[in-house]
Scaffold this active site. Structure first.
Site, mmCIF file in Angstrom:
data_model
loop_
_atom_site.group_PDB
_atom_site.id
_atom_site.type_symbol
_atom_site.label_atom_id
_atom_site.label_comp_id
_atom_site.label_asym_id
_atom_site.label_seq_id
_atom_site.Cartn_x
_atom_site.Cartn_y
_atom_site.Cartn_z
ATOM 1 N N LYS A 93 0.854 -1.200 0.000
ATOM 2 C CA LYS A 93 0.000 0.000 0.000
ATOM 3 C C LYS A 93 0.879 1.235 0.000
ATOM 4 C CE LYS A 93 -3.872 2.209 0.195
ATOM 5 N NZ LYS A 93 -3.460 2.922 -1.038
ATOM 6 N N GLN A 114 6.998 3.988 4.159
ATOM 7 C CA GLN A 114 5.587 3.591 4.171
ATOM 8 C C GLN A 114 5.348 2.339 5.012
ATOM 9 O OE1 GLN A 114 3.777 5.704 1.635
ATOM 10 N NE2 GLN A 114 2.046 5.276 2.973
ATOM 11 N N LYS A 117 5.061 3.738 8.577
ATOM 12 C CA LYS A 117 3.886 4.611 8.666
ATOM 13 C C LYS A 117 2.607 3.783 8.693
ATOM 14 C CE LYS A 117 3.756 7.883 5.539
ATOM 15 N NZ LYS A 117 3.434 8.736 4.360
ATOM 16 N N LYS A 129 5.555 1.942 -2.876
ATOM 17 C CA LYS A 129 5.476 3.263 -3.523
ATOM 18 C C LYS A 129 5.775 3.064 -4.999
ATOM 19 C CE LYS A 129 4.777 7.584 -2.329
ATOM 20 N NZ LYS A 129 4.022 8.094 -1.161
ATOM 21 N N GLY A 168 -2.627 8.218 -4.549
ATOM 22 C CA GLY A 168 -1.954 9.405 -5.071
ATOM 23 C C GLY A 168 -0.742 9.807 -4.259
ATOM 24 N N ASP A 169 0.016 10.714 -4.834
ATOM 25 C CA ASP A 169 1.125 11.398 -4.149
ATOM 26 C C ASP A 169 1.380 12.640 -5.015
ATOM 27 O OD1 ASP A 169 3.246 10.869 -1.846
ATOM 28 O OD2 ASP A 169 4.398 11.642 -3.523
ATOM 29 N N THR A 212 -4.876 13.795 4.670
ATOM 30 C CA THR A 212 -3.470 13.960 5.093
ATOM 31 C C THR A 212 -3.287 15.292 5.820
ATOM 32 O OG1 THR A 212 -2.847 12.705 3.127
ATOM 33 C CG2 THR A 212 -1.077 13.790 4.344
ATOM 34 N N ASN A 243 -2.086 19.237 -2.247
ATOM 35 C CA ASN A 243 -3.124 18.573 -1.459
ATOM 36 C C ASN A 243 -2.855 18.686 0.042
ATOM 37 O OD1 ASN A 243 -3.726 15.898 0.086
ATOM 38 N ND2 ASN A 243 -5.324 16.057 -1.454
ATOM 39 N N SER A 380 -7.177 5.897 3.247
ATOM 40 C CA SER A 380 -7.092 4.922 2.149
ATOM 41 C C SER A 380 -7.447 3.529 2.664
ATOM 42 C CB SER A 380 -5.676 4.880 1.558
ATOM 43 O OG SER A 380 -5.468 5.928 0.641
#
Ligand code: NDP
Ligand code: 2IT
Length: 447
Positions: A93, A114, A117, A129, A168-169, A212, A243, A380
């Site tokens: 993820k 990630q 996190k 990622k 997204g990123d 976020t 964002n 997410s």
């Protein structure tokens, strides 16, 4: 016992030899190694299983060519990647980033972060990622759509709701996820939640767009509450105009703070008396149009500082929300000298190693991105559950859940990072994330 730094130095020698020319990845691993190796060394089972060394090598890296035609009919060639880092506690993820600076080192650092996190969120999510060196600046919507379709024609075979769930990123928002999901659905002939951040009418979660930035503010409120303080009247400097930055700004204002800056690669917008929602909407419109923020309307009462950073404005709180390593040693000194008391990372790894040392040594409260910006991936995770159950939660329900999740991350981080009167949020986040993943790895045996 060896000092944490000695343990980390010895560990990093091998990692460095095997990952030459990957400075961002080495930076991310070194920071975790410093905090986690003393724990691993003192547990014979974890040490024998070489947990951190195994976590420092991705399960696999998929790389592919992306060929598409621009509006002039010219053939364009880009590179695409997905770094599937760890599925120890759940499906891979993590987001997708489209930016010319994307390379394996950047995606490996992001995928590695990630893992920890996602473990901190308390949800069953692995770490990954991906992205491309595609630059969407100056590209039409049709070009972005054709690029996304070509990208998904390759990526599509490696993802799925129980396998790997991208989101997204940087430069991948609701529009891009729409194109990517449309292409995936067509290729697979199935409708399921293989991507998150989808539009609300086709399986997207309420509040994912805001999560976020809002989550970052909830985390900062937990840090302040721990000291009997609040956001009321605080001067908050924010970098970035995307964002994360714009939603952090919006929520900070709601909670009574004064947002004194937003920024992009052209410079910084400064609002000495605090920004209004109208300014934030204008900044969002510039981002959507692919334009800079150099010319705000005079009626806004804000000024634009060409090429400047927001870190010398005398903020109480600094929220870097743009990109990795945006704060170097000089910028960190500006923060300290201008009286900033708290730094929380909205972006992933926005402070370089020297900057982290400077703010920590000066006694500022410092929250790493893997804890403070985890609200996005947490929602997410809720989007995945909603898709699996074929249901849709209301915005207020998701927002309440987000606040609860951020409080949980704060408390787990604090429990591991508390040292007398002070809290080392970096150490706490690294250790709490590591413990969860290590426990699962130990259960699996050597595999
Ligand atoms: P966006 O694409 O929405 O926005 C990024 C913005 O940052 C761009 O407008 C860009 O400006 C600006 N920027 C890039 N580099 C710099 C710089 N050196 N100085 C000032 N501004 C800069 O991305 P996001 O908001 O989604 O992501 C921002 C950060 O947050 C990234 O580190 C990302 O990994 C992280 N993050 C994102 C999450 C999400 O859910 N989206 C979740 C957790 C973390 P310009 O327009 O000039 O290029
Ligand atoms: O860095 C991040 O946590 C993200 N870009 C969000 C990842 C996700 O899967 O929602």
């Amino acid at each position: 016992m060896s000092r944490p730094q000695d343990l980390a130095d010895a560990f990093m020698q091998d990692i460095r030899d095997r990952n030459e020319n990957q400075p961002e990845f080495l930076q991310a691993v070194a920071e975790v190694a410093h905090d986690v190796l003393p724990i691993e060394k003192n547990d014979p089972a974890l040490a024998a299983a070489k947990i951190l060394a195994r976590l420092s090598e991705p399960d696999r890296i998929i790389s592919f060519r992306v060929v598409w035609e621009d509006d002039k009919g010219e053939v364009q060639i880009n590179r695409g990647w997905r770094v599937q880092f760890s599925n120890v506690i759940g499906p891979y993820k993590g987001g997708l980033r489209f930016h010319p600076s994307v390379n394996e080192s950047v995606l490996k650092f992001l995928g590695f972060e990630q893992i920890f996190k996602n473990a901190l969120t308390g949800l069953p999510l692995g770490g990954a990622k991906g992205g491309s060196d595609f630059d969407p600046k100056g590209r039409s919507a049709n070009e972005v759509m054709r690029f996304c379709q070509a990208f998904m024609a390759e990526l599509g075979r490696y993802i799925g709701p129980d396998r790997d769930v991208p989101a997204g990123d940087i430069n991948v928002g609701t529009r891009e996820i729409g194109y990517l999901f449309g292409a995936y659905k067509k290729l697979q002939g199935e409708f399921h939640g293989a991507l998150t951040g989808k539009g609300r009418t086709f399986g997207g979660s309420a509040m994912r767009v805001e999560a976020t930035g809002y989550g970052l503010i909830y985390f900062v409120e937990c840090m302040l509450a721990e000291r009997g303080d609040s956001l009321e009247g605080k001067r908050v400097a924010i970098s970035g105009k995307g964002n994360v930055a714009s939603h952090a700004a919006e929520k900070a204002i709601c909670q009574g703070a004064k947002v004194i800056s937003l920024s992009d690669t052209s410079g910084t917008l400064v609002a000495e008396d605090g920004m209004s929602q109208e300014v934030i909407e204008w900044v969002r419109a510039r981002k959507r149009a692919g334009e800079d923020i150099t010319s705000p309307p005079a009626t806004f009462g804000v000024t634009f500082r060409d090429g400047a950073l927001p870190w010398d404005l005398g903020a109480d709180i600094a929220l870097p929300c743009a990109t990795q390593n945006e704060i170097d040693a000089d910028a960190a000194k500006s923060l300290v000298e201008s009286g900033t008391k708290l730094v929380a990372e909205g972006a992933n790894m926005p402070l370089n190693g020297a900057a982290v040392d400077i703010v920590r040594d000066a006694g500022l409260l410092y929250a790493p991105g893997k804890a403070a910006n985890a609200g996005g991936v947490a929602i997410s995770g809720l989007e995945m559950s909603q898709n699996a159950h074929r249901r849709s939660m209301q915005a207020d329900e998701v927002d309440a859940e987000l606040a609860k999740i951020m409080r949980g991350i704060h408390d787990r981080t604090m429990a591991e990072g508390k040292d007398g009167d002070s809290i080392d949020y970096r150490r706490g986040a690294n250790i709490a994330g590591y413990r969860k993943v290590a426990k699962a790895m130990a259960s699996y045996g050597i595999i």
